[in-house]
Design a protein around this motif. Sequence first.
Motif, PDB file in Angstrom:
ATOM      1  N   SER B  10       0.752  -1.259   0.017  1.00 55.94           N
ATOM      2  CA  SER B  10      -0.003  -0.014  -0.208  1.00 55.94           C
ATOM      3  C   SER B  10       0.771   1.250   0.071  1.00 55.94           C
ATOM      4  O   SER B  10       0.606   2.309  -0.711  1.00 55.94           O
ATOM      5  CB  SER B  10      -1.073  -0.178   1.079  1.00 55.94           C
ATOM      6  N   TYR B  11       1.880   1.121   0.486  1.00 60.18           N
ATOM      7  CA  TYR B  11       2.995   2.427   0.720  1.00 60.18           C
ATOM      8  C   TYR B  11       3.424   2.696  -0.763  1.00 60.18           C
ATOM      9  O   TYR B  11       3.431   3.627  -1.043  1.00 60.18           O
ATOM     10  CB  TYR B  11       4.137   1.967   1.601  1.00 60.18           C
ATOM     11  N   SER B  14       0.919   4.010  -3.032  1.00 60.00           N
ATOM     12  CA  SER B  14       0.742   5.472  -2.515  1.00 60.00           C
ATOM     13  C   SER B  14       1.680   6.250  -3.213  1.00 60.00           C
ATOM     14  O   SER B  14       1.491   7.472  -3.337  1.00 60.00           O
ATOM     15  CB  SER B  14       0.348   5.620  -1.142  1.00 60.00           C
ATOM     16  N   GLU B  17       1.044   6.752  -6.971  1.00 65.04           N
ATOM     17  CA  GLU B  17      -0.154   7.194  -7.394  1.00 65.04           C
ATOM     18  C   GLU B  17      -0.943   8.240  -6.723  1.00 65.04           C
ATOM     19  O   GLU B  17      -1.871   7.914  -6.168  1.00 65.04           O
ATOM     20  CB  GLU B  17      -1.107   6.145  -7.824  1.00 65.04           C
ATOM     21  N   LYS B  18      -0.106   9.308  -6.266  1.00 65.31           N
ATOM     22  CA  LYS B  18      -0.716  10.012  -5.292  1.00 65.31           C
ATOM     23  C   LYS B  18      -1.451  11.214  -5.877  1.00 65.31           C
ATOM     24  O   LYS B  18      -0.916  11.961  -6.862  1.00 65.31           O
ATOM     25  CB  LYS B  18       0.612  10.724  -4.600  1.00 65.31           C
ATOM     26  N   PRO B  19      -2.315  11.698  -5.219  1.00 68.27           N
ATOM     27  CA  PRO B  19      -3.293  12.987  -5.864  1.00 68.27           C
ATOM     28  C   PRO B  19      -2.419  13.902  -5.096  1.00 68.27           C
ATOM     29  O   PRO B  19      -1.554  14.044  -4.613  1.00 68.27           O
ATOM     30  CB  PRO B  19      -4.569  12.904  -5.063  1.00 68.27           C
ATOM     31  N   SER B  20      -2.425  15.400  -5.897  1.00 65.56           N
ATOM     32  CA  SER B  20      -1.943  16.716  -5.434  1.00 65.56           C
ATOM     33  C   SER B  20      -2.918  17.174  -4.272  1.00 65.56           C
ATOM     34  O   SER B  20      -3.994  16.995  -4.441  1.00 65.56           O
ATOM     35  CB  SER B  20      -1.655  17.651  -6.564  1.00 65.56           C
ATOM     36  N   MET B  98      -5.655  16.937 -13.389  1.00 65.30           N
ATOM     37  CA  MET B  98      -5.044  16.009 -12.891  1.00 65.30           C
ATOM     38  C   MET B  98      -5.877  15.813 -11.334  1.00 65.30           C
ATOM     39  O   MET B  98      -6.659  16.673 -11.022  1.00 65.30           O
ATOM     40  CB  MET B  98      -3.585  16.353 -12.287  1.00 65.30           C
ATOM     41  N   ARG B  99      -5.572  14.802 -10.821  1.00 66.43           N
ATOM     42  CA  ARG B  99      -6.427  14.627  -9.271  1.00 66.43           C
ATOM     43  C   ARG B  99      -5.828  15.476  -8.339  1.00 66.43           C
ATOM     44  O   ARG B  99      -4.692  15.523  -8.141  1.00 66.43           O
ATOM     45  CB  ARG B  99      -6.125  13.181  -8.932  1.00 66.43           C
TER      46      ARG B  99
END
Lengths: 232, 232
Positions: B10-11, B14, B17-20, B98-99
């Motif tokens: 999970s790390y 993350s 694919e991290k959101p801003s 973007m996200r």
Amino acid sequence: MTAEQEFLNSYDKSIYEKPSVAVDLLVFTIEDDRLKIVLVERDEHPFKNTLSLPGVFVGINETLDEAAARGIAEEAGLRDIYFEQLYTWGDLDRDPRMRIISVSYLSLTSSEKLDITAGSRTASVKLIDVDKLLRSDIPLAFDHRKIIEYGRERIKNKVQYSRIAFEFLPEEFTLPKLQRVYEILLGKPLYKANFRRKIAPLIEETDHMTSGDAHRPSKFYRQRTDSPDIEL
Amino acid sequence: MTAEQEFLNSYDKSIYEKPSVAVDLLVFTIEDDRLKIVLVERDEHPFKNTLSLPGVFVGINETLDEAAARGIAEEAGLRDIYFEQLYTWGDLDRDPRMRIISVSYLSLTSSEKLDITAGSRTASVKLIDVDKLLRSDIPLAFDHRKIIEYGRERIKNKVQYSRIAFEFLPEEFTLPKLQRVYEILLGKPLYKANFRRKIAPLIEETDHMTSGDAHRPSKFYRQRTDSPDIEL
DNA sequence: ACAATAGTGTCTGTGAGACAGTATCGA
DNA sequence: TCGATACTGTCTCACAGACACTATTGT
């Protein structure tokens, strides 16, 4: 610097150094006349063997609400229960491993629905008496004590102007039960007659009652769906 | 899967694919007897030439509150003003590029302090009548209309049980001025005598008054710092 | 004197709080 | 009949709402 350049600059910076985003879940219920919260005992560092809020990382194609619903399902085996966003915690040192921003969610359910053994991490999931926990100095992982305190306050406030108390009960309930819920959430006793006056516009009678107890039976009520205007 | 593997999995996800994460700022003030909000006209796509909330990305070594304070300073040239976290918006399609997850902040200030020309983006910064804006169908960038509606509601609610109204005035003020603020925030007229009764415990007299007006002068008051218990 | 706004006194109704009383079950 | 809990009636006091009245300035 042109606007275009400025945007690309800030955009790039954000790409290369983004915090992680997680949701932390505060699942409350009432059991044995006490307000309780779902916590998990961590089986890894940091804070190994310490109690912490269940949480999940927010997927890149998942809204915050979706992540919260997923987390509640995975950790507590619950679907279709009430939840609302609580607060977003963004201190730098929340997690010693890396920068994690946590969006906390408040979730309420009746103890009938809550089946702790239904989640995926059965073994480590515990139901803890919140007020007792907060009075104690039992250590909690990360900044989770502060978050739980905040959630507890939100409940205490919101009980007074919303209907969240009903979330702790099944669809049909007696007024003594409902009053107990209010008393537990507010942390103080209420007068029967006054309570019933205030609550009356929010509820409607059903056609059945309790039975079998060695005292006067009690009518079952349900929440009114129409004209939801007046609040406690 | 071991716990260690599960964490790393999970790390990693993350990480890749991290959101801003950004903060969006709702800076409110009262000018000409109207509640107004600071908006900027975007000079780039998407939503070019459309009004939007000022905002900044959250730096990796910056708390959310720090990012909010920085944004308020950069966009509105303000320091040391009241702000509080409002809500966190995490829909997938908020920004077409973007996200981006946006933590919104509510900020209040007196029009004396607010100097729009002091920010870095002077040209594009505007003070907009909020209630008029929300009644109109003027387009706003992203989901900013929804956010502004949410902020407007928060103000309306919070005025009734907190002292946020005072944030819109300088340290010393007359009661007619204070009453106007309450009326504007609540969107309805109040009775003078009743208002004064309720507000009395929260304020204290100063030793000077208005002068020069063609009518009875009015005492200046300031907020009481002691015993802040009773609310409007 | 008058216009204009600041500030006060007081009546009334509503509703929260407090408490005493009545009702209905099983044993 | 008694213990236990469900349910109701009603008094009091505080306070929000409504409105009428008085006060103090400049012109």
